[in-house]
Design a protein around this motif. Structure first.
Motif, short mmCIF file in Angstrom:
data_model
loop_
_atom_site.label_atom_id
_atom_site.label_comp_id
_atom_site.label_asym_id
_atom_site.label_seq_id
_atom_site.Cartn_x
_atom_site.Cartn_y
_atom_site.Cartn_z
N ALA A 128 0.79 -1.23 0.00
CA ALA A 128 0.00 0.00 0.00
C ALA A 128 0.83 1.28 0.00
O ALA A 128 0.45 2.25 -0.68
N PRO A 129 1.95 1.37 0.73
CA PRO A 129 2.71 2.63 0.69
C PRO A 129 3.23 2.99 -0.70
O PRO A 129 3.61 4.14 -0.94
N ARG A 130 3.22 2.03 -1.62
CA ARG A 130 3.68 2.29 -2.98
C ARG A 130 2.54 2.73 -3.90
O ARG A 130 2.75 2.85 -5.11
N LEU A 131 1.36 2.96 -3.32
CA LEU A 131 0.17 3.31 -4.11
C LEU A 131 -0.34 4.69 -3.69
O LEU A 131 -1.29 4.81 -2.92
N PRO A 132 0.27 5.75 -4.18
CA PRO A 132 -0.11 7.10 -3.74
C PRO A 132 -1.52 7.50 -4.15
O PRO A 132 -2.09 8.42 -3.56
N MET A 134 -4.21 5.72 -3.73
CA MET A 134 -5.20 5.06 -2.90
C MET A 134 -5.84 6.06 -1.93
O MET A 134 -5.15 6.70 -1.14
N ARG A 135 -7.16 6.16 -1.97
CA ARG A 135 -7.88 7.08 -1.10
C ARG A 135 -8.70 6.36 -0.03
O ARG A 135 -8.97 6.91 1.03
N LEU A 136 -9.11 5.12 -0.31
CA LEU A 136 -9.97 4.40 0.62
C LEU A 136 -9.63 2.92 0.60
O LEU A 136 -9.52 2.32 -0.47
N LEU A 137 -9.47 2.35 1.79
CA LEU A 137 -9.27 0.91 1.95
C LEU A 137 -10.49 0.33 2.66
O LEU A 137 -10.85 0.77 3.75
N ILE A 138 -11.12 -0.64 2.02
CA ILE A 138 -12.30 -1.32 2.58
C ILE A 138 -11.86 -2.72 2.98
O ILE A 138 -11.41 -3.50 2.14
N VAL A 139 -11.99 -3.05 4.25
CA VAL A 139 -11.53 -4.34 4.78
C VAL A 139 -12.74 -5.25 4.94
O VAL A 139 -13.68 -4.95 5.68
N ALA A 140 -12.71 -6.38 4.22
CA ALA A 140 -13.82 -7.33 4.24
C ALA A 140 -13.46 -8.55 5.08
O ALA A 140 -12.29 -8.91 5.21
N GLY A 141 -14.47 -9.20 5.63
CA GLY A 141 -14.25 -10.42 6.40
C GLY A 141 -14.20 -10.16 7.89
O GLY A 141 -13.90 -9.06 8.34
N LYS A 142 -14.49 -11.23 8.64
CA LYS A 142 -14.58 -11.09 10.11
C LYS A 142 -13.24 -11.27 10.81
O LYS A 142 -13.08 -10.84 11.94
N ASP A 143 -12.30 -11.95 10.19
CA ASP A 143 -11.04 -12.28 10.86
C ASP A 143 -9.87 -11.46 10.35
O ASP A 143 -8.73 -11.92 10.35
N PRO A 148 -2.28 -1.29 9.65
CA PRO A 148 -1.23 -0.43 10.20
C PRO A 148 -1.68 1.03 10.25
O PRO A 148 -2.25 1.54 9.28
N PRO A 149 -1.46 1.72 11.35
CA PRO A 149 -1.94 3.10 11.49
C PRO A 149 -1.26 4.08 10.55
O PRO A 149 -1.78 5.17 10.31
N GLU A 150 -0.11 3.70 10.00
CA GLU A 150 0.63 4.65 9.16
C GLU A 150 0.08 4.76 7.74
O GLU A 150 0.56 5.59 6.95
N LEU A 151 -0.93 3.95 7.38
CA LEU A 151 -1.50 4.07 6.04
C LEU A 151 -2.15 5.45 5.88
O LEU A 151 -2.97 5.87 6.69
N SER A 152 -1.79 6.13 4.79
CA SER A 152 -2.28 7.50 4.59
C SER A 152 -3.55 7.52 3.74
O SER A 152 -3.59 8.15 2.68
N CYS A 153 -4.56 6.79 4.17
CA CYS A 153 -5.84 6.80 3.46
C CYS A 153 -6.93 6.47 4.48
O CYS A 153 -6.66 6.01 5.59
N ASP A 154 -8.18 6.69 4.09
CA ASP A 154 -9.30 6.33 4.94
C ASP A 154 -9.45 4.81 4.95
O ASP A 154 -9.21 4.14 3.94
N VAL A 155 -9.86 4.27 6.09
CA VAL A 155 -10.06 2.83 6.25
C VAL A 155 -11.44 2.59 6.83
O VAL A 155 -11.85 3.27 7.78
N VAL A 156 -12.18 1.63 6.25
CA VAL A 156 -13.51 1.31 6.76
C VAL A 156 -13.74 -0.19 6.62
O VAL A 156 -13.23 -0.83 5.69
#
Length: 537
Positions: A128-132, A134-143, A148-156
């Motif tokens: 991800a740090p190599r993808l400038p 990227m504006r939003l990361l959507i995390v799927a799945g329960k597990d 990492p907190p250093e990601l410079s994009c929104d996470v949901v």
């Protein structure tokens, strides 16, 4: 004179409505590590609508490219529907690619949003740090592990995102020529090349798959696609199932024989699909358990590599029809299917057609041409490069002006062989020297370049060598620099952080020189022959 027919647009909005309102009672069955979940098509369509609606509420306009880095899960299927039906563009990233190629295709496609599931999250976060962009990361799945907190994009979280959307089914009509999904080739001759499938092409290809001359899906079918969803849209099978109303059995992240056989026993599919290696492993497991059947399975569609006669015969003895399919990223996957025609009465004739890559499906056209471009007869004997054209074949590569792989509106496939008078395609060899291992392309030139960067290596040639399980594996013939020494173990270790691990050659040969043609090129055909004859060992 124009017709009197209504001019309605084909595509994912229409498929979403059909899955919801007509095939709503059909089901998607998902198996995780220790869980089983069943959802109707109607439920999946509503969740897909929520996904598109939520992205709209967040301000991501139509045309936004959404990358997926995920397995064969219900959430991934929902993205297949909801992203393009809402006017955005889905980009399925192959999780098996090397980091450098993943970075390249994500940047090249202009991905702004990524949907990543739990098992792939740690790997994705390292890229991800190599993808400038990227504006939003959507995390799927329960597990899923923590991001990492250093990601410079929104996470949901995926489920939280869906709560912010509405179950929109009636999306505005989209021009059927607009891009719906982007896939990239395996990069067999360099960097991967992008293909943007239109709404129209996806619709037509799904209809083709439903026909009896192809896979033959209906509302009576239950489909187990042992095909990753990032592999040419899962060969288009999910869309065909949604169109036909066939139940979909999703294998999650595992294509292991034990997992697939358990699914076959618990969720009896009638149709299955996958590369031959997978079904060879399943056959070995079935035999080891003293079994002689695969439950309700009656058809297995194989692609990605040639089906051996012994494998086909073994499944036929179980009452299962195993059919060869042929296609590529550029043709939206399945373009020919090796059904045996009614006029093939003798066993010799039946074996002849089974050994083909298949009969071209209705809607596509194939021909044979010399490498210089002269069109040759489709007589089953004239050998040349296979060309193909049709409404679900790409006419160019995304963001590229190079037309060298196209001729007069035809795609040059790079496969060399014949076409007979009944539309059967027989591939004898590949014009390019890529290795196809278990259905996955391994680009010889890229692998050679990585090996050649080792300080002890002067030159190298990578060729395909036969493998009983993977059909082909890469073999490397290496010429060392004067005064240098190295070993196969050292070179294998050198490659571990430079290429995908499954690219690492299975055979290493050290030689004083490489054979070359009269014009100075490495003679790979001769190298393959020398390996077969045992001259190299």
């Amino acid at each position: 004179m124009l017709s009197t027919m209504q001019d309605r647009q084909l595509g994912l909005p229409l498929l979403l409505r059909h899955a919801h309102r007509v095939n709503g009672k059909s089901t998607v069955i998902s198996h995780g590590r220790s869980t089983r979940h069943v959802a109707t098509f109607a439920m999946v369509a509503e969740r897909a609508g929520r996904l598109g609606s939520a992205l709209e509420h967040l301000g991501y306009p139509r045309g936004t490219v959404v990358g997926t880095f995920a397995g064969s899960t219900q959430e991934h299927l929902e993205a297949y529907l909801g992203i393009p039906a809402s006017g955005r563009i889905l980009h399925t990233l192959n999780v098996r690619l090397h980091d450098d190629h993943l970075e390249y295709i994500a940047r090249h496609a202009s991905d702004e949003i990524f949907i990543v599931d739990g098992p792939n999250l740690e790997r994705f976060c390292s890229i991800a740090p190599r993808l400038p962009g990227m504006r939003l990361l959507i995390v799927a799945g329960k597990d899923a592990p923590d991001v990492p907190p250093e990601l410079s994009c929104d996470v949901v979280l995926y489920e939280e995102l869906l709560l912010n959307g509405t179950p929109e089914i009636d999306w505005p009509e989209i021009d059927e020529r607009e891009a719906a999904i982007i896939c990239y080739t395996g990069g067999t001759t360099g960097l991967p090349k992008g293909v943007a499938y239109s709404h129209r092409s996806l619709w037509l290809q799904a209809m083709s798959l439903c026909t009896a001359n192809a896979v033959g899906m209906s509302c009576e079918s239950r489909l187990l696609p042992a095909v990753p969803l990032y592999h040419v849209n899962g060969w288009g099978l999910p869309f065909a199932a949604l169109m036909a109303g066939a139940d979909l059995i999703m294998p999650d992240h595992s294509m292991r024989a034990e997992h697939l056989l358990a699914l076959i026993d618990e969720e009896p599919p009638t149709i299955a699909a996958g590369v031959p290696t997978i079904w060879s492993d399943v056959l070995d497991l079935v035999r080891s358990r003293g079994r002689a059947d695969l439950g309700a399975v009656r058809t297995i569609c194989c692609g990605g590599a040639q089906v051996s006669q012994s494998l086909s015969d073994a499944y036929r003895s179980m009452g299962i029809r195993m059919v060869q399919a042929w296609g590529m990223t550029e043709t939206s996957s399945v373009s020919a299917v090796a059904t045996v025609p009614r006029w093939a009465q003798s066993e010799e004739d039946r074996l002849h057609y089974q050994a083909s890559q298949g009969r071209v499906v209705c809607g596509l056209e194939v021909r044979v041409a010399s490498l210089e471009g002269e069109v040759l007869p489709s007589d089953g004997t004239s050998v040349g490069e296979i060309h193909i054209r049709g409404p679900w074949v790409t006419g160019r590569y995304l963001g590229a002006d190079d037309q060298s792989e196209f001729q007069d509106g035809w795609l040059r496939t790079g496969d060399v062989g014949t076409v007979d008078g009944d539309g059967y395609v027989f591939v004898a060899d590949r014009a390019k020297d890529a290795v196809k291992s278990g259905g996955e392309w391994i680009p010889s030139l890229a692998l050679e370049e990585a090996i050649r960067n080792h300080p002890a290596v002067q030159d190298v040639a990578v060729v395909a060598i036969p493998d009983p399980r993977w059909q082909e594996r890469p073999g490397a013939v290496v010429v060392l620099r004067p005064g240098h020494v190295s070993t196969s173990a050292e070179l294998s270790e050198w490659l571990r952080d430079k290429v995908a691990r499954w690219w690492i050659p299975s055979l290493w040969i050290f030689s004083d020189s490489l054979p070359r043609t009269a014009v100075g090129k490495i003679d790979k055909r001769l190298i393959r022959q020398l390996i077969r004859d045992g001259v190299y060992s």
